[in-house]
Scaffold this motif. Structure first.
Motif, mmCIF file in Angstrom:
data_model
loop_
_atom_site.group_PDB
_atom_site.id
_atom_site.type_symbol
_atom_site.label_atom_id
_atom_site.label_comp_id
_atom_site.label_asym_id
_atom_site.label_seq_id
_atom_site.Cartn_x
_atom_site.Cartn_y
_atom_site.Cartn_z
ATOM 1 N N ARG A 107 3.774 13.828 -8.183
ATOM 2 C CA ARG A 107 4.529 14.599 -7.197
ATOM 3 C C ARG A 107 5.681 15.351 -7.863
ATOM 4 O O ARG A 107 5.908 16.538 -7.590
ATOM 5 C CB ARG A 107 5.056 13.671 -6.102
ATOM 6 C CG ARG A 107 5.851 14.396 -5.019
ATOM 7 C CD ARG A 107 5.005 15.493 -4.376
ATOM 8 N NE ARG A 107 5.812 16.375 -3.551
ATOM 9 C CZ ARG A 107 6.076 16.166 -2.268
ATOM 10 N NH1 ARG A 107 5.603 15.083 -1.660
ATOM 11 N NH2 ARG A 107 6.785 17.024 -1.594
ATOM 12 N N ARG A 108 6.404 14.684 -8.753
ATOM 13 C CA ARG A 108 7.502 15.366 -9.452
ATOM 14 C C ARG A 108 6.972 16.490 -10.335
ATOM 15 O O ARG A 108 7.558 17.571 -10.407
ATOM 16 C CB ARG A 108 8.295 14.371 -10.298
ATOM 17 C CG ARG A 108 9.211 13.454 -9.512
ATOM 18 C CD ARG A 108 10.205 12.763 -10.428
ATOM 19 N NE ARG A 108 9.544 11.970 -11.443
ATOM 20 C CZ ARG A 108 9.224 10.695 -11.305
ATOM 21 N NH1 ARG A 108 9.492 10.068 -10.161
ATOM 22 N NH2 ARG A 108 8.638 10.023 -12.279
ATOM 23 N N ARG A 109 5.851 16.238 -10.980
ATOM 24 C CA ARG A 109 5.256 17.228 -11.872
ATOM 25 C C ARG A 109 4.825 18.475 -11.110
ATOM 26 O O ARG A 109 4.937 19.602 -11.597
ATOM 27 C CB ARG A 109 4.049 16.616 -12.589
ATOM 28 C CG ARG A 109 3.430 17.505 -13.664
ATOM 29 C CD ARG A 109 2.067 16.955 -14.055
ATOM 30 N NE ARG A 109 2.134 15.570 -14.483
ATOM 31 C CZ ARG A 109 1.060 14.771 -14.546
ATOM 32 N NH1 ARG A 109 -0.131 15.218 -14.176
ATOM 33 N NH2 ARG A 109 1.193 13.523 -14.945
ATOM 34 N N ASP A 147 6.076 19.466 -8.154
ATOM 35 C CA ASP A 147 7.075 19.975 -7.214
ATOM 36 C C ASP A 147 7.294 21.485 -7.346
ATOM 37 O O ASP A 147 7.343 22.212 -6.363
ATOM 38 C CB ASP A 147 8.412 19.255 -7.385
ATOM 39 C CG ASP A 147 8.515 18.039 -6.488
ATOM 40 O OD1 ASP A 147 7.683 17.929 -5.568
ATOM 41 O OD2 ASP A 147 9.398 17.205 -6.710
ATOM 42 N N THR A 171 5.065 10.305 -10.128
ATOM 43 C CA THR A 171 5.086 11.163 -11.315
ATOM 44 C C THR A 171 4.348 12.467 -11.059
ATOM 45 O O THR A 171 4.839 13.549 -11.401
ATOM 46 C CB THR A 171 4.453 10.439 -12.516
ATOM 47 O OG1 THR A 171 5.191 9.250 -12.805
ATOM 48 C CG2 THR A 171 4.453 11.337 -13.752
#
Length: 226
Positions: free
Chosen positions: A214-216, A218, A212
Motif C-alpha cells: 500500500r505504501r509503495r 500510494d 508495504t
C-alpha cells in the motif's frame, strides 16, 4: 476522450488494488480473531492450552465448530484477492514463487476448515485434516523466506528483513516446543502454543506485505489531474 478512458481505467485498477489490500488485512485479522474468540468461549472439554491442539476447537460436534472453521475458511477466501495483488506487484521470479507458496498455504488453511477433525463422520472416508494442516505450517515459512529473498534482490530491505524474521518464527516456535515438552507424557502437551505463535507470525507477515504494498503504491494510486 482517450485521456478520460485512461483515467477511468487507472481509477478502476487503483480501486481493485485498494480492495485487495483491505482483503489481505481483513484475512489476517479474521483468522486470528476467530482463533482467539474460539479459545475464549471453548469449554475445557473442548480446548485447553495445556492438552489440546487448536484444531480441536474445530472438531465435528464441538461448540466452537462454526467459529473456528468458519473463520479459517472466510480468512482464506478473503486472502484470494490479496494473493492476486501480491502477484501483480511482484518484481522478480523469486517474489512470484513466494506468492505461489503463499497461495498453497492459504489453500491449506481453507482445507483445515473444510476438512475439520472427524470430518470422516460427515463425508469422505479418508481424513485430509493432517495434510491440510501440514500445508499451512510446512509451506508458510518457505513462502516468507522465498519472497523475502526476492524482496532483497529487488532492493526492498525492510520487507526482506520482515519476511525472513516472520518466517524464522515458525521453526523457532516448533523447536522451542520440542525442547520444552521433551519429557512430557503426551505428544499434544501445549501443542496449541506453537500453533498459535506461528499463526500470529503468518498473519503478521500478511499484514506487513499489505501495508508495504500500500505504501509503495500510494503515489501511483493518486490519479493526476491531467
Amino acid at each position: 476522450m482517450a485521456n478520460q478512458k485512461r483515467i477511468a481505467t487507472y481509477r478502476g485498477t487503483a480501486t481493485r488494488k485498494r480492495i485487495a489490500t483491505y482483503c489481505g488485512i481483513a484475512a489476517a485479522l479474521v483468522s486470528l480473531g476467530a482463533i482467539l474468540l474460539a479459545t475464549l468461549v471453548a469449554p475445557p472439554e473442548t480446548f485447553t492450552w495445556q492438552g489440546k491442539a487448536l484444531s480441536d476447537m474445530g472438531r465435528y460436534g464441538a461448540p466452537t465448530f462454526p467459529i473456528f472453521n468458519g473463520g479459517l475458511i472466510l480468512s482464506g477466501l478473503l486472502g484470494a484477492p490479496f494473493i492476486w495483488l501480491v502477484w501483480i506487484t511482484s518484481r522478480n521470479a523469486l517474489e512470484r514463487l513466494g506468492v505461489a507458496l503463499l497461495a498453497l498455504a492459504v489453500v491449506g488453511m481453507i482445507g483445515v476448515g473444510v476438512f475439520f477433525l472427524d470430518h470422516t463422520a460427515v463425508y469422505l472416508e479418508s481424513s485430509l485434516h493432517g495434510l491440510a494442516a501440514l500445508a499451512v505450517f510446512g509451506i508458510a515459512p518457505f513462502a516468507s523466506w522465498v519472497y523475502g529473498t526476492g524482496a532483497a534482490l529487488a532492493g526492498d530491505g525492510r520487507l526482506a528483513i520482515a519476511s525472513f524474521w516472520f518466517g524464522n518464527v515458525h521453526p523457532l516456535a516448533w523447536l522451542g516446543w520440542l525442547f520444552s515438552v521433551g519429557g512430557a507424557s503426551s505428544s499434544s502437551a501445549w501443542f496449541a502454543v506453537p500453533e498459535f505463535v506461528v499463526s500470529v507470525a503468518f498473519s503478521g507477515w500478511i499484514l506487513s506485505l499489505a501495508f508495504t504494498i500500500r505504501r509503495r503504491d500510494d503515489g501511483e494510486l493518486d490519479v493526476p489531474n491531467r
